[in-house]
Design an enzyme around this catalytic site. Structure first.
Site, short mmCIF file in Angstrom:
data_model
loop_
_atom_site.label_atom_id
_atom_site.label_comp_id
_atom_site.label_asym_id
_atom_site.label_seq_id
_atom_site.Cartn_x
_atom_site.Cartn_y
_atom_site.Cartn_z
N GLU A 190 0.83 -1.21 -0.12
CA GLU A 190 0.00 0.01 0.13
C GLU A 190 0.70 1.33 0.00
O GLU A 190 0.71 2.16 1.02
CB GLU A 190 -0.87 0.05 1.20
CG GLU A 190 -2.15 -1.05 1.34
CD GLU A 190 -2.97 -0.93 2.23
OE1 GLU A 190 -3.94 -1.81 2.11
OE2 GLU A 190 -2.90 -0.25 3.43
N GLU A 195 -5.78 -8.30 0.91
CA GLU A 195 -6.27 -8.02 2.46
C GLU A 195 -7.62 -7.65 2.28
O GLU A 195 -8.19 -6.89 1.34
CB GLU A 195 -5.80 -6.63 2.88
CG GLU A 195 -4.17 -6.98 3.37
CD GLU A 195 -3.63 -5.64 4.05
OE1 GLU A 195 -4.50 -4.72 4.58
OE2 GLU A 195 -2.41 -5.48 4.20
#
Length: 450
Positions: free
Chosen positions: A174, A362
């Site tokens: 991320e 995720e």
């Protein structure tokens, strides 16, 4: 299983090759922050600063995974989860970020990997999950172009030491979050602010992602190399043109800024003009060095955001309308519960031609958990997982490329600036005693994967 937990789909519908897993991050679970030669990370330093972490929570012990990894991996096996994603702590391997290797750190991760394999669980390594060495931050961190070579060297060390047994690798976690929250808003470590810091961090992390992937490709035979991006389904509050355009700018910032250069498309500055300013930090070969042919892309999706135009917000001219103001269900992170978001993001990333495989690396939710009679009956989380997995199946059945689903996360952990307050785990952790209790959501997932 309770009646509320019945679902009308099965694991088999996803196919035999679909990857089911659980994801974790070193800094959030390991603890043992200053043992066996580990150096300081930016999060060690940031957390020690007054007022930076909710309620002053400190990550020194976290979930004590450093000492309890065999017990926690045994839980992964008990839950029938066959793939375990975890990150390597840069400062456990290179205490100063570069230079001398800490072989006690190498030995630790070798023991984790060996035990996973012994348990029949496939390891998936993330090289960087936000815990930059403080020593490198003192030299500018992600704002210093030298970090591209620092990260390449670190990635090569990881590949050399663990690539004989680990095939599956994720380079970055991320980048939009650690650059935006850490170098623009100052809400995360290292707490820097300002557009120049942010744009440099965007560009250098993009270059470093490719450099790290190249190091892996050179060292690990038949490596399966990917990288992960956070993504959020964005919608305008209504169809007025100013709000539609505002939503497009937010979508560009959150969902396109990092994936498009990796795919060789460059930064999407035509839809977000402020990104044009990155060009002043670019060198002649950078455009070529921003792209890499990844074996897979991991996307991490939790929610939907509703956007409206705002002339008071610089650079993007937009603001997010909080879920709590919209009379919709939301989690302990104040994120809307909106299962179709994950379907929409699978569809969005499938529109790119350069993605070979797509995995959900995720997805999960934080809700207040209560122990009653020694059990945690987390119906909200169980329902969240069921509904999101159902949307993944819908996408797969419609022919979209999606090849795996990893739950965030195994155990409740240290949730960055939110401290220990938001509980995302399939397993409850009492942070005073380190006792573990498998939640109802974990028991449902175990049954689903059986």
């Amino acid at each position: 299983m309770d009646k509320e937990m019945h679902v009308d789909f099965s694991k088999q519908q996803f196919g035999a090759d679909f990857k089911w897993g659980v994801s974790t991050a070193a800094f959030q679970i390991e603890g043992s922050d200053n043992v066996d030669g580990k150096g300081l990370s930016i999060w060690d330093v940031f957390a020690a600063r007054r007022g930076k972490i909710k309620k002053g929570h400190q990550p020194a012990d976290a979930c004590d995974f450093y000492n309890r990894f065999k017990d926690d991996i045994a839980l992964v096996r008990e839950l029938n989860i066959s793939n375990f994603r975890f990150s390597l702590s840069w400062t456990r391997l290179l205490p100063e970020g570069s230079g001398s290797i800490n072989y006690k750190g190498v030995d630790y991760y070798n023991r984790v990997i060996d035990f996973l394999l012994e348990c029949g669980i496939t390891p998936w390594i993330t090289i960087y999950h936000w815990d930059l060495p403080h020593a490198l931050e003192l030299r500018g961190g992600w704002t210093n172009r030298d970090i591209v070579s620092w990260f390449s060297d670190y990635s090569e060390i990881c590949a050399i030491n663990f690539g004989d047994r680990v095939i599956n690798w994720m380079v970055m976690n991320e980048p939009s979050v650690f650059t935006g929250a850490g170098y623009f808003l100052g809400m995360h470590a290292p707490g820097k602010k300002g557009l120049t810091n942010y744009l440099k961090a965007i560009h250098h992390s993009t270059l470093a992602t490719v450099a790290g992937a190249q190091a892996l490709r050179a060292q690990v035979h038949e490596a399966n190399i990917g990288t992960t991006f956070s993504c959020t389904h964005i919608e305008p509050i209504n169809q007025y043109q100013n709000n539609v355009l505002a939503a497009k700018r937010v979508d560009t910032l959150l969902n396109r800024t990092f994936i498009e250069p990796i795919l060789g498309l460059g930064y999407p500055h035509s839809d977000l003009p402020v990104l044009k300013k990155i060009e002043k930090h670019m060198r002649p070969q950078d455009e070529k060095n921003m792209a890499f042919d990844f074996d897979f892309i991991g996307i991490q999706c939790y929610t939907r955001e509703i956007v409206k135009s705002s002339i008071f917000v610089p650079y993007i001219g937009a603001r997010i309308v909080k879920a709590s103001k919209r009379k919709v269900p939301f989690t302990a992170m104040n994120w809307e519960v909106y299962p179709p978001s994950i379907y929409q993001m699978i569809k969005k990333f499938n529109a790119y031609k350069g993605i070979k495989k797509l995995l959900i690396t995720e997805n999960g939710s934080a809700f207040p958990d209560v122990i009653e009679n020694g059990k945690v009956n987390d119906i909200d989380r169980t329902t969240y997982l069921q509904n999101h997995i159902g949307e993944v199946l819908k996408a797969k059945q419609e022919g979209f490329n999606v090849d795996g689903y990893f739950v965030w996360t195994l155990t409740d952990n240290f949730e960055w600036a939110e401290g220990f307050h938001p509980r995302f785990g399939l397993v409850y952790v009492d942070f005073n005693t380190q006792q573990r209790i498998i939640k109802q959501s974990g028991l449902w997932f175990k049954e689903f994967l059986k």
